[in-house]
Write an enzyme that holds these catalytic residues in place. Structure first.
Site, PDB file in Angstrom:
ATOM      1  N   SER A   5       0.856  -1.176   0.000  1.00  0.00           N
ATOM      2  CA  SER A   5       0.000   0.000   0.000  1.00  0.00           C
ATOM      3  C   SER A   5       0.893   1.227   0.000  1.00  0.00           C
ATOM      4  CB  SER A   5      -0.873   0.002   1.256  1.00  0.00           C
ATOM      5  OG  SER A   5      -0.049   0.267   2.366  1.00  0.00           O
ATOM      6  N   LYS A   6       0.283   2.358  -0.214  1.00  0.00           N
ATOM      7  CA  LYS A   6       1.045   3.606  -0.286  1.00  0.00           C
ATOM      8  C   LYS A   6       1.926   3.778   0.957  1.00  0.00           C
ATOM      9  CE  LYS A   6       0.168   6.383  -3.933  1.00  0.00           C
ATOM     10  NZ  LYS A   6       0.251   5.286  -4.891  1.00  0.00           N
ATOM     11  N   ARG A   7       1.424   3.283   2.072  1.00  0.00           N
ATOM     12  CA  ARG A   7       2.191   3.451   3.309  1.00  0.00           C
ATOM     13  C   ARG A   7       3.246   2.367   3.473  1.00  0.00           C
ATOM     14  NH1 ARG A   7       0.328   2.418   7.908  1.00  0.00           N
ATOM     15  NH2 ARG A   7      -1.574   1.519   7.048  1.00  0.00           N
TER      16      ARG A   7
END
Ligand code: GLU
Length: 481
Positions: A253-255
């Protein structure tokens, strides 16, 4: 296969930055091509204009350059099989699709998506299986009427029931039934090729020998194999690599891992460590060695050693590897790498300063940003106002100590070991030793009581700065009387 015949490609869609997952596909393709003395090609798959992101192409190229994945052919440098951007190849796709129509392997379909969807739901509502919707296959005179209505046709491949067999290097022999695929669209009514058609036409024309990509594309492969068959070309070797999962499992995920690769550059990871790490995440070296430099990766890459299971990201390990790669680098090369990290801090350092600093701190850090922070801190004018540090300079032995250092280092050869010895020897003859010698000198140079080896600090700063700092802290060399 003859070595020079190996041609691999990385074919990103410019919908965003590269992340660790898709960088890994690029790395494997590059390593494999280079291992075999073959060619590595970059192609942008940008036909879905709604998803294209401005600046993504540049960011992808910048990421590949950062990792050191040089291309033999790409949109910027061109090549014998260009253009290397799908949006510039529409005439080529059209020509191939029309060729298939002429051979009777594809047909014009005038139905809109809405009409097809309507027929599907009508069949379902009537309790019938939706089955094959191939009413345009047999259109003859009626087609002309429809064209007069102003409709432009999509071009579809005739897909017959029967096994579509193909082989993946990692998964072995696979097959699905053509009946499950339906008549695939090659070109949409607006002239845009579908992903599967464009990829196959390009991989054929670009002479791609090995398609190494994420396992997510495995479901596209039978469709692509049918297209190879229709076009009368032997498919390349397919190698579908397992997915990279975020730390702790789950999708990137983006994180967690899906942030742009350039973030890792910003965080200071050594790029060779990223290549090393993402390689390890896919295949293991025969020796079990984890720290592998680029030439070793190139020598050892072996597609048959790619694991079957999804790989879970471990950024701690990538960071550890970054430290290994920093340590393995010569101070000169490390210094060059540090330039972009040090420059924004405005520290006035020349190449020699950076190289000495790299020599001194290179073995202690993992990320290039840590090195840059240390160096920038070191070269900043010391602030000697800390009361505890100040008191070291006010001690009775401080002035003689500073003088000893000044004298010793005015003439000493500028080498780390010599610097230490000459300071101690000069201290001996002046009767200043140990803490009383080192503490004031350290505070004079750094403003602090603690820090790295004193001789290393002096070495990194260079003679001119060291003498100036000693003087500004109160040293008076013999020559000053
Ligand atoms: N453009 C595709 C993607 O970004 C890659 C296609 C392929 O490797 O065949 O996923």
């Amino acid at each position: 296969m003859a070595e020079s015949a190996v041609r691999t490609r990385f074919a990103p869609s410019p919908t965003g930055e590269l992340h660790l997952g898709n960088a890994r596909a690029a790395i494997l393709n590059w390593l494999f091509a280079r291992h075999h003395g073959g060619a590595f090609v970059l192609r942008f798959e940008d036909t879905d204009v709604t998803r294209n992101v401005a600046g993504a192409e540049t960011a992808i190229l910048e990421s590949l350059d950062w990792l050191g994945l040089d291309r033999d052919e790409d949109p910027a440098r061109g090549g014998a099989y260009g253009p290397y951007r799908q949006s510039e190849r529409y005439a080529i796709y059209r020509e191939h699709a029309l060729g298939l129509v002429e051979e009777g392997l594809a047909f014009r379909c005038y139905c809109t998506e809405a009409e097809r969807a309507e027929r599907r739901s009508a069949a379902v509502a009537a309790g019938d299986p939706p089955g094959r919707d191939d009413r345009c296959r047999a259109l003859t005179g009626a087609a002309a009427d429809l064209e007069r209505e102003g409709r432009t046709p999509a071009l579809r491949l005739r897909v017959e029931p029967g096994p579509v067999e193909f082989r993946d290097r990692l998964k072995g022999d696979l097959a699905i039934d053509g009946a499950d695929l339906g008549d695939m669209v090659l070109l949409r009514a607006d002239d845009r090729p579908t992903y599967n058609f464009a990829v196959v036409v390009d991989d054929i024309l670009m002479r791609i020998s090995h398609v190494i990509r994420g396992v997510g594309h495995l479901s596209n492969t039978p469709k692509q194999v049918l297209l190879y068959r229709a076009l009368g070309v032997e498919p390349p070797e397919f190698v579908h690599i397992p997915t990279v999962l975020a730390e702790g499992g789950g999708k990137l995920s983006k994180r967690a891992g899906a942030e742009g690769l350039l973030n890792y550059r910003e965080q200071g990871y050594h790029p060779d460590a990223v290549v090393n790490y993402l390689s390890l995440l896919s295949w293991s070296s025969a020796s079990g060695e984890e720290f592998l430099r680029i030439p070793e990766l190139l020598a050892q890459i072996d597609l048959d050693r790619i694991g079957a299971t999804d790989a879970v990201l471990d950024l701690e390990k990538m960071r550890w590897l970054s430290g290994q790669h920093v340590r393995a680098e010569s101070p000169k090369r490390l210094a060059r790498r540090l330039v972009p990290y040090v420059e924004p801090a405005g520290a006035e350092l020349d190449g020699a300063d950076l190289q000495r600093s790299a020599e001194v701190i290179g073995h202690r850090i993992e990320l290039l940003t840590e090195a840059a922070d240390e160096i920038v801190g070191l070269f900043r004018e010391p602030d000697r106002d800390d009361p505890e540090a100040r008191s070291a300079l006010d001690a009775p032995d401080a002035r003689p100590a500073l003088g000893v250092a000044h004298d010793a280092w005015t003439t000493s050869t500028w080498e780390r070991r010599v610097l230490k010895k000459s300071l101690v020897a000069a201290g001996e003859s002046a009767g200043v030793r140990g803490r009383s010698l080192f503490q004031p000198v350290r505070v004079a140079l750094t403003g602090r009581l603690r820090g790295p080896e004193l001789a290393d600090v002096a070495y990194a700063l260079g003679r001119k700065r060291v003498l100036a700092r000693l003087e500004s802290a109160g040293a008076r060399g013999k020559t000053d009387g």
